[in-house]
Every structure is written in structure tokens, then in C-alpha cells.
Scaffold this motif. Structure first.
Motif, PDB file in Angstrom:
ATOM      1  N   PRO A 270      38.621  -6.103  56.193  1.00 16.95           N
ATOM      2  CA  PRO A 270      38.623  -6.851  55.162  1.00 16.95           C
ATOM      3  C   PRO A 270      37.685  -6.103  54.051  1.00 16.95           C
ATOM      4  O   PRO A 270      36.817  -5.225  54.343  1.00 16.95           O
ATOM      5  CB  PRO A 270      37.800  -7.898  55.367  1.00 16.95           C
ATOM      6  CG  PRO A 270      36.993  -7.661  56.568  1.00 16.95           C
ATOM      7  CD  PRO A 270      37.847  -6.623  57.348  1.00 16.95           C
ATOM      8  N   SER A 271      38.268  -6.236  52.764  1.00 17.74           N
ATOM      9  CA  SER A 271      37.858  -5.284  51.669  1.00 17.74           C
ATOM     10  C   SER A 271      36.348  -5.944  51.134  1.00 17.74           C
ATOM     11  O   SER A 271      36.303  -7.162  51.577  1.00 17.74           O
ATOM     12  CB  SER A 271      38.647  -5.059  50.281  1.00 17.74           C
ATOM     13  OG  SER A 271      39.034  -6.507  49.906  1.00 17.74           O
ATOM     14  N   ASP A 272      35.677  -5.561  50.541  1.00 21.67           N
ATOM     15  CA  ASP A 272      34.451  -6.240  49.867  1.00 21.67           C
ATOM     16  C   ASP A 272      34.629  -7.479  49.122  1.00 21.67           C
ATOM     17  O   ASP A 272      34.151  -8.587  49.245  1.00 21.67           O
ATOM     18  CB  ASP A 272      33.534  -5.343  48.964  1.00 21.67           C
ATOM     19  CG  ASP A 272      32.911  -4.366  49.808  1.00 21.67           C
ATOM     20  OD1 ASP A 272      32.867  -4.403  51.012  1.00 21.67           O
ATOM     21  OD2 ASP A 272      32.669  -3.231  49.181  1.00 21.67           O
ATOM     22  N   ASP A 273      35.889  -7.346  48.136  1.00 20.84           N
ATOM     23  CA  ASP A 273      36.426  -8.597  47.475  1.00 20.84           C
ATOM     24  C   ASP A 273      36.755  -9.770  48.262  1.00 20.84           C
ATOM     25  O   ASP A 273      36.621 -10.866  48.189  1.00 20.84           O
ATOM     26  CB  ASP A 273      37.415  -8.048  46.362  1.00 20.84           C
ATOM     27  CG  ASP A 273      36.842  -7.553  45.230  1.00 20.84           C
ATOM     28  OD1 ASP A 273      35.627  -7.559  45.149  1.00 20.84           O
ATOM     29  OD2 ASP A 273      37.632  -6.970  44.357  1.00 20.84           O
ATOM     30  N   GLU A 274      37.636  -9.181  49.304  1.00 16.01           N
ATOM     31  CA  GLU A 274      38.226 -10.282  50.479  1.00 16.01           C
ATOM     32  C   GLU A 274      37.078 -10.982  51.264  1.00 16.01           C
ATOM     33  O   GLU A 274      36.996 -12.157  51.398  1.00 16.01           O
ATOM     34  CB  GLU A 274      38.963  -9.510  51.544  1.00 16.01           C
ATOM     35  CG  GLU A 274      40.168  -9.154  50.851  1.00 16.01           C
ATOM     36  CD  GLU A 274      41.185  -8.328  51.750  1.00 16.01           C
ATOM     37  OE1 GLU A 274      42.498  -8.218  51.508  1.00 16.01           O
ATOM     38  OE2 GLU A 274      40.786  -7.547  52.574  1.00 16.01           O
ATOM     39  N   VAL A 275      35.891 -10.193  51.521  1.00 14.94           N
ATOM     40  CA  VAL A 275      34.824 -10.819  52.146  1.00 14.94           C
ATOM     41  C   VAL A 275      34.178 -11.818  51.370  1.00 14.94           C
ATOM     42  O   VAL A 275      33.868 -12.968  51.588  1.00 14.94           O
ATOM     43  CB  VAL A 275      33.750  -9.690  52.629  1.00 14.94           C
ATOM     44  CG1 VAL A 275      32.531 -10.419  53.225  1.00 14.94           C
ATOM     45  CG2 VAL A 275      34.657  -8.914  53.816  1.00 14.94           C
ATOM     46  N   CYS A 276      33.873 -11.380  50.154  1.00 14.92           N
ATOM     47  CA  CYS A 276      33.184 -12.371  48.896  1.00 14.92           C
ATOM     48  C   CYS A 276      34.080 -13.636  48.669  1.00 14.92           C
ATOM     49  O   CYS A 276      33.545 -14.749  48.700  1.00 14.92           O
ATOM     50  CB  CYS A 276      33.197 -11.793  47.739  1.00 14.92           C
ATOM     51  SG  CYS A 276      31.826 -10.382  47.677  1.00 14.92           S
ATOM     52  N   ARG A 277      35.435 -13.526  48.801  1.00 15.68           N
ATOM     53  CA  ARG A 277      36.321 -14.674  48.602  1.00 15.68           C
ATOM     54  C   ARG A 277      36.255 -15.490  49.899  1.00 15.68           C
ATOM     55  O   ARG A 277      35.962 -16.896  49.822  1.00 15.68           O
ATOM     56  CB  ARG A 277      37.698 -14.493  48.420  1.00 15.68           C
ATOM     57  CG  ARG A 277      38.026 -13.736  46.901  1.00 15.68           C
ATOM     58  CD  ARG A 277      39.579 -13.540  46.741  1.00 15.68           C
ATOM     59  NE  ARG A 277      40.246 -12.640  47.537  1.00 15.68           N
ATOM     60  CZ  ARG A 277      40.223 -11.633  47.184  1.00 15.68           C
ATOM     61  NH1 ARG A 277      40.183 -10.722  46.021  1.00 15.68           N
ATOM     62  NH2 ARG A 277      41.262 -10.745  48.154  1.00 15.68           N
TER      63      ARG A 277
END
Length: 212
Positions: A27-34
Motif C-alpha cells: 500500500p502507498s502512504d496515501d492508501e495507508v492514511c485513508r
């Protein structure tokens, strides 16, 4: 339960997402944040919240493991610092999101695990913090699983300094059971991963405390 999760500077986007729990790519950083943001108002996925502080409840697999880290106050201080820095997650196949978050009740984290050719992303929340002086000094915390976690249960990470024996220990205790269909189907593999995590976590803490 309200959470005091504060997004990392890596988080550029916090919209709702349908990011899958299991995936073929990291997962990308943005996906983890979401993923983390999606759980800020969710509850725990098990009823016995906080039970790892006393006696593990019936109906769960219980894993308890310890390793000596050394002796003396210097070792104790390094061990406490390693807990604050989440060093027990410092292993190649595990990615904690994020190691910069403070250890305090209500903080949400995500744990990305690379195993058997795919990635899983699991949501947890810190349940309680341990900070005891007598008769044995203890420091650490426990976190519990939220809705999107392959397992259901709680895990406690603590360091202890028995000043009578002048010995410092790292102690990890977990109670869990498979929650989703994939975890139930792959139950033997899930147990192997749990035992591997405990072994690697002890090695990571020993490395963090003993390296100069």
C-alpha cells in the motif's frame, strides 16, 4: 471510541477509500492514511478490551514470550527508548504506520505485513499504557484490533527491570483468534506468522538495546 490519531506528514489525502485488506502490492502512504482515517470512529473487534493487562480470556489462542535484554539502568533506559521508537516492529516483512506516532491511549495505527506473496493491512488502536515503578519497573502498552484486521484480539508489549536481580526483560503477550474467512482458512499459516512475529520482535528489541 474517539481517537487522537494525528496524520503523518506523509498523509496527503484522507478521503474515504475501498482499499482491500489483502493485496498483491504494498500500500502507498496515501492508501495507508485513508485506511487509518476510515477507522477513527470505529470500535474494537472483540469484547474483552484491556484483558491483556490481567488474564487472557477463554476462546482465544494465547502467546506469551520473553527475552532478557541485559542488566542495569542503562539497559533499562535503552529498552524504554526502544519501545517509544516502536523498535519491536523493526523487521523486514513488517511495516508499522507510522513509527513517529506517540504511544498513548486512543492512537490508531496500521500494520502492513508482507507474507506468502501478498500484503495485508491491519488496523489497531492503543488500549492502555503501562508505566509502573514498584516492585518491578515496567513500561509499554497494548493495542487491540479494529474492524479491518485479519485477527481479533489484543497484544501487549512491555519491558521490565527487576531491580533485585538487576535484569531487564522484553515481554510480549497476545490473545487472538482468526476473524475473517481468509484467516480462518489459513489458520495454520496464521499461527506460523504469529510465532514468527514474536521471534522477530524479540530479536529486534535485543538488537535495538544492545547495539552501540
Amino acid at each position: 471510541m474517539a481517537t487522537s490519531f494525528q496524520p503523518s506528514t506523509k498523509c496527503a489525502c484522507l478521503e474515504e477509500s475501498d482499499d482491500p485488506l489483502f493485496r498483491l502490492t504494498a500500500p502507498s502512504d496515501d492508501e495507508v492514511c485513508r485506511f487509518i482515517s476510515r477507522h477513527k470512529n470505529s470500535g474494537f473487534s472483540y469484547p474483552e478490551v484491556g484483558a491483556s493487562a490481567t488474564i487472557a480470556p477463554h476462546g482465544y489462542n494465547v502467546d506469551h514470550s520473553r527475552v532478557p535484554l541485559g542488566k542495569g539502568e542503562g539497559t533499562w533506559r535503552r529498552a524504554v527508548g526502544a519501545i517509544w521508537a516502536w523498535q519491536m516492529f523493526n523487521m523486514p516483512w513488517v511495516n508499522l504506520c507510522w513509527p513517529s506516532v506517540p504511544i498513548q491511549v486512543g492512537i490508531d495505527i496500521a500494520v502492513s505485513i508482507h507474507h506468502f506473496g501478498f500484503y495485508s493491512l491491519n488496523a489497531c488502536r492503543i488500549v492502555y499504557v503501562v508505566d509502573e515503578e514498584n516492585p518491578v519497573k515496567r513500561f509499554g502498552f497494548a493495542y487491540g484490533t479494529l474492524a479491518e484486521h485479519a485477527e481479533s484480539g489484543e497484544e501487549r508489549f512491555t519491558v521490565e527491570w527487576d531491580r533485585d536481580e538487576d535484569t531487564v526483560w522484553y515481554d510480549i503477550l497476545a490473545f487472538s483468534r482468526p476473524r475473517n474467512s481468509l484467516a480462518r482458512l489459513g489458520y495454520p499459516l496464521s499461527r506460523l506468522l504469529q510465532k514468527r512475529f514474536a521471534k522477530d520482535s524479540k530479536a529486534a528489541m535485543l538488537e535495538a538495546v544492545t547495539r552501540t
